[in-house]
Design a protein around this motif. Structure first.
Motif, PDB file in Angstrom:
ATOM      1  N   ILE A  67       0.861  -1.188   0.000  1.00  0.00           N
ATOM      2  CA  ILE A  67       0.000   0.000   0.000  1.00  0.00           C
ATOM      3  C   ILE A  67       0.891   1.230   0.000  1.00  0.00           C
ATOM      4  N   THR A  97      -6.182   4.316   3.853  1.00  0.00           N
ATOM      5  CA  THR A  97      -5.239   3.235   4.133  1.00  0.00           C
ATOM      6  C   THR A  97      -5.535   2.590   5.477  1.00  0.00           C
ATOM      7  N   LEU A  99       3.590  -1.157   3.902  1.00  0.00           N
ATOM      8  CA  LEU A  99       3.240   0.239   3.654  1.00  0.00           C
ATOM      9  C   LEU A  99       4.468   1.017   3.217  1.00  0.00           C
ATOM     10  N   THR A 120      -2.815   4.979  -3.188  1.00  0.00           N
ATOM     11  CA  THR A 120      -3.810   5.954  -2.776  1.00  0.00           C
ATOM     12  C   THR A 120      -3.348   7.357  -3.125  1.00  0.00           C
TER      13      THR A 120
END
Length: 339
Positions: A119, A126, A144, A186
């Protein structure tokens, strides 16, 4: 020449390994030596080694003790040398463990796992996505990548944090993107919409360049960049602005504005799911399938056919083998995600 190679090899090892080897060699040497000096009190080499480890670590059980003067001198040397080595080893091991935990929280440790989900970007979306992973006990590790965070506790979030720019090959390799399964990109909330979309597209290009087969899902805010995101290599483009704009419109112009709150709250409590149709639904029309799904509290909204998502198809459309039906269901019952 061979001796020099061994010395170089030894000093290239991590300090923890070097200390462990040094302590082990020291204890084995003193154990064998005390066995040679006092074979009556130390009948086997193992007995001598046991005594050396117990004495050198300052535990001192007292089951074996040297009796001769030479044996006692050996014991003194062992306590002076071995005790220092063991203490230094334990202190180094403790410091190394603490440093490893700190480096993990600061995003400096390379991820070594496979088939994980990466991510990019730390924000509210998130956080919610990670919570959904936990709630549904998904069998996947999460990595992440973010450049704005200075620290993220692994114990609190159960994710592997990598600090760095997501467009950097070095950062992506630390996240082991070459063996990852999915990438979720994102939108950066600190940038304007145009800047955020440009950054997202650069992230897509970097991710695709490091793993041509990885599945990429990206968030795009502006309509004009949607095609560019697809050209860059994303598999799925999510447009959160479309949904929010629709809710704003409904809230402004419909007769009952409070209904918008009900709709938004209801959708927040639902999850999009997909399910491959069974043999009993092949050749049945969409309306028949919708009725069957409602019995199980599933709200049918569309289908996936040959990698194409069709929302609200004609009620008379017949289902084909290989179709997947898209539906909404409460979060506490949802199990299958749209892929």
């Amino acid at each position: 020449m061979l001796w020099n190679r061994w010395v170089q090899f030894y000093f290239h090892l991590p300090i923890i390994i070097r200390l462990l080897l040094s302590v082990t060699f020291l204890m084995l040497s003193f154990g064998y030596l005390i066995h040679l000096i006092e074979p009556d009190h130390f009948p086997s080499t193992f007995d001598g080694i046991w005594w050396a480890f117990v004495t050198g670590s300052t535990v001192g059980y007292g089951d074996y003790v040297p009796l001769s003067s030479l044996g006692k001198i050996i014991a003194i040397l062992l306590i002076l040398a071995g005790g220092g080595f063991v203490t230094f080893y334990m202190a180094t091991l403790s410091a190394g463990t603490i440093k490893l935990e700190q480096d993990l929280s600061k995003g400096k440790i390379t991820y070594k796992g496979t088939n994980h989900t990466i991510i990019i970007g730390w924000n509210e979306r998130t956080k919610q996505l990670i919570e959904m992973f936990k709630d549904h006990n998904l069998d996947t590790d999460t990595v992440l990548i973010d450049h704005t965070l200075n620290k993220l506790s692994y114990q609190d979030h159960q994710i592997h944090f990598i600090n760095g720019e997501p467009t950097s090959d070095k950062t992506l390799k630390k996240a082991n993107i070459e063996q990852a399964k999915n990438v979720v990109i994102t939108s950066d909330p600190t940038l304007t919409e145009e800047e955020a979309d440009r950054q997202t597209i650069l992230n897509i290009i970097a991710a695709r360049g490091n793993n041509p087969s990885i599945h990429i899902i990206s968030e795009i805010l502006t309509e004009m960049q949607k095609k560019n995101a697809t050209r860059a290599g994303t598999d799925v483009v999510l447009r959160s602005n479309n949904f929010m704009s629709s809710l704003f419109y409904q809230s402004l112009f419909q007769k009952d504005p409070q209904a918008t709150d009900i709709i938004a709250e209801t959708l927040e409590e639902q999850q999009y799911c997909s399910e491959l149709i069974g043999e009993d639904l092949i050749h049945k029309d969409f309306y028949f399938c919708a009725q069957q799904f409602l019995v199980e509290r599933k709200w049918l909204i569309g289908l996936v056919r040959e990698n194409e998502i069709i929302l609200h198809p004609d009620f008379t459309s017949p289902m084909k083998k290989g179709d997947s039906l898209i539906f909404l269901r409460p979060l506490d019952h949802a199990q299958n995600r749209v892929k």
